[in-house]
Design a protein around this motif. Sequence first.
Motif, PDB file in Angstrom:
ATOM      1  N   UNK A  28      51.990  21.897  50.458  1.00  7.54           N
ATOM      2  CA  UNK A  28      51.896  20.640  51.220  1.00  7.54           C
ATOM      3  C   UNK A  28      53.023  20.534  52.246  1.00  7.54           C
ATOM      4  N   UNK A 141      74.361  20.477  52.010  1.00  7.45           N
ATOM      5  CA  UNK A 141      74.065  19.611  50.863  1.00  7.45           C
ATOM      6  C   UNK A 141      75.349  19.048  50.279  1.00  7.45           C
ATOM      7  N   UNK A 142      75.159  18.150  49.344  1.00  4.71           N
ATOM      8  CA  UNK A 142      76.248  17.481  48.645  1.00  4.71           C
ATOM      9  C   UNK A 142      76.984  18.489  47.772  1.00  4.71           C
ATOM     10  N   UNK A 145      76.486  17.989  44.087  1.00  9.15           N
ATOM     11  CA  UNK A 145      75.151  18.157  43.491  1.00  9.15           C
ATOM     12  C   UNK A 145      74.266  18.812  44.533  1.00  9.15           C
ATOM     13  N   UNK A 155      60.439  22.091  52.488  1.00  6.34           N
ATOM     14  CA  UNK A 155      60.184  20.958  53.387  1.00  6.34           C
ATOM     15  C   UNK A 155      61.247  20.846  54.461  1.00  6.34           C
TER      16      UNK A 155
ATOM     17  N   UNK B  28      66.443  12.619  43.515  1.00 10.82           N
ATOM     18  CA  UNK B  28      67.032  13.947  43.674  1.00 10.82           C
ATOM     19  C   UNK B  28      67.253  14.281  45.150  1.00 10.82           C
ATOM     20  N   UNK B  31      70.409  12.371  46.276  1.00 14.13           N
ATOM     21  CA  UNK B  31      71.710  12.804  45.749  1.00 14.13           C
ATOM     22  C   UNK B  31      72.125  14.160  46.316  1.00 14.13           C
ATOM     23  N   UNK B  32      71.118  15.049  46.498  1.00  9.31           N
ATOM     24  CA  UNK B  32      71.430  16.395  46.966  1.00  9.31           C
ATOM     25  C   UNK B  32      71.999  16.359  48.393  1.00  9.31           C
ATOM     26  N   UNK B  33      71.736  15.285  49.127  1.00 11.68           N
ATOM     27  CA  UNK B  33      72.298  15.137  50.471  1.00 11.68           C
ATOM     28  C   UNK B  33      73.454  14.125  50.505  1.00 11.68           C
ATOM     29  N   UNK B  54      61.715  14.763  37.180  1.00 17.10           N
ATOM     30  CA  UNK B  54      61.779  15.114  38.598  1.00 17.10           C
ATOM     31  C   UNK B  54      63.142  14.744  39.197  1.00 17.10           C
ATOM     32  N   UNK B  55      63.808  13.748  38.635  1.00 17.61           N
ATOM     33  CA  UNK B  55      65.141  13.372  39.127  1.00 17.61           C
ATOM     34  C   UNK B  55      66.165  14.440  38.783  1.00 17.61           C
ATOM     35  N   UNK B  56      65.915  15.175  37.695  1.00 12.33           N
ATOM     36  CA  UNK B  56      66.816  16.255  37.284  1.00 12.33           C
ATOM     37  C   UNK B  56      68.256  15.723  37.204  1.00 12.33           C
ATOM     38  N   UNK B  57      69.188  16.285  37.924  1.00 14.89           N
ATOM     39  CA  UNK B  57      70.588  15.861  37.855  1.00 14.89           C
ATOM     40  C   UNK B  57      70.885  14.576  38.606  1.00 14.89           C
ATOM     41  N   UNK B  58      69.867  13.907  39.111  1.00 17.38           N
ATOM     42  CA  UNK B  58      70.089  12.676  39.886  1.00 17.38           C
ATOM     43  C   UNK B  58      69.637  11.447  39.106  1.00 17.38           C
ATOM     44  N   UNK B 149      54.449  13.860  51.704  1.00 18.75           N
ATOM     45  CA  UNK B 149      54.724  13.256  50.400  1.00 18.75           C
ATOM     46  C   UNK B 149      55.951  12.332  50.498  1.00 18.75           C
ATOM     47  N   UNK B 152      59.204  14.050  49.905  1.00 20.48           N
ATOM     48  CA  UNK B 152      59.478  14.970  51.006  1.00 20.48           C
ATOM     49  C   UNK B 152      59.964  14.216  52.241  1.00 20.48           C
ATOM     50  N   UNK B 155      63.446  13.345  51.662  1.00 25.09           N
ATOM     51  CA  UNK B 155      64.248  14.571  51.780  1.00 25.09           C
ATOM     52  C   UNK B 155      64.542  14.911  53.234  1.00 25.09           C
ATOM     53  N   UNK B 156      63.523  14.805  54.076  1.00 25.60           N
ATOM     54  CA  UNK B 156      63.709  15.133  55.495  1.00 25.60           C
ATOM     55  C   UNK B 156      64.737  14.185  56.130  1.00 25.60           C
TER      56      UNK B 156
END
Lengths: 240, 240
Positions: A28, A141-142, A145, A155, B28, B31-33, B54-58, B149, B152, B155-156
């Motif tokens: 996707x 990235x952070x 994390x 993406x 996630x 947090x990754x950003x 899906x949040x994993x470490x976040x 999504x 996504x 994320x962007x």
Amino acid sequence: MNTRGPLANIRVVLVETSHPGNLGAVARAMKVMGLSDLSRVNPKCGIDDEARARASGALDVLENARFHAGLDEALTDVVLAAACTSRRRDLPHPAYTPRQAAPQLLGMAHNHKVALVFGSETFGLSNQQLMKCRWLLNIPSNPEYASLNLGAAVQVLAYELRASLDDVILDLPEFELATHEAEQALIEELEKTLITIGFHNPDNPKRLLPRLRRFFAKAGLEKDEVAIWRGILSAVLTRK
Amino acid sequence: MNTRGPLANIRVVLVETSHPGNLGAVARAMKVMGLSDLSRVNPKCGIDDEARARASGALDVLENARFHAGLDEALTDVVLAAACTSRRRDLPHPAYTPRQAAPQLLGMAHNHKVALVFGSETFGLSNQQLMKCRWLLNIPSNPEYASLNLGAAVQVLAYELRASLDDVILDLPEFELATHEAEQALIEELEKTLITIGFHNPDNPKRLLPRLRRFFAKAGLEKDEVAIWRGILSAVLTRK
């Protein structure tokens, strides 16, 4: 300007992916930015209902994905393979952010196949796999994390390529680039030749081969140049 | 520059989100950003096991998310709310791509709260909700399949904000570049060696030397590499 051209030539290569949901998310993420060429190398999961659900309207990209036993097979016709990884310090590759790399990747993809290579969710890419790639791509990235989900990483790169379509480096190389396969074969031949002439000792290799690979990666080897170097190596070996 | 400051002031506002998996993916992606301020407006789903997975470490971002009955409440302390949408034509708002908007959003977020507003997966944002936002953000996408999504899309935008503040100086290993003089001397030595081994005929030079010069120019020759190539040429000549 034809904006479909370069995106159609960009292949996403997933190595040893283990979560079906990520396969769907990757499909996707690709299609929404105009990418469609997906390869799976030695996959650790199949395409199931979760993969199809996450692919949503990108089922065609998911189902047209090619399957390869090894990374080399997925890169045969590719002129540049860029590994997406958070590693950097211990590797000899030139490393770029997606933003730095996108205009050049798009420039090459105008007339050639280019690959973005992603490792497994748990282990990333092995050193051996990384050495088959010419560039590293580091997504900012952070530092506290940096665990980017696989679908999210695809993406980000797909977005960056689409957003950079207007910045494509238009002074394209007028010479045809060498494929991954031709470059690997040349470097192997160079290695053999250096062993034969006593310059390289495989039992004490030091950093010679990574440094030579890096040198060729920076040069952006062309098809004609492969022939020139092969001629030189042949002349070295047949010298009386 | 304090790079935590502006990102800490950027709030992600999810309006009427209906899929728990997307909640986790958003946490996630943020947090990754380096983003952490998440608000949920009139949510259509709860935080369940899928959201947590899906949040994993976040998980912290997910669990610290604030809850609001209406959009106004989530925007009270915000100086600018930007709605992420694929709509544009029928609305009076100024519309920007993430790349165009990021520097200004970060500038404002240096001292103020800024919000990125995302509608429901199925219905997007209503006209009424859009009218509470000052800007529209349009993520570039494939006109034939623009269905990004929710995770996504977050994320962007989060990536674009981080990439715009880092402006990316990669701490690459420092390699010292060769001087022009050293490069010229190396190429002369290569030429002599190629004559000695019978590969190059100065009376019928063709395009060999210009091609080799171009190759070395593209590579961006480094000091260490001059030594490597000199070693190789020396080994070629002294080969018994």
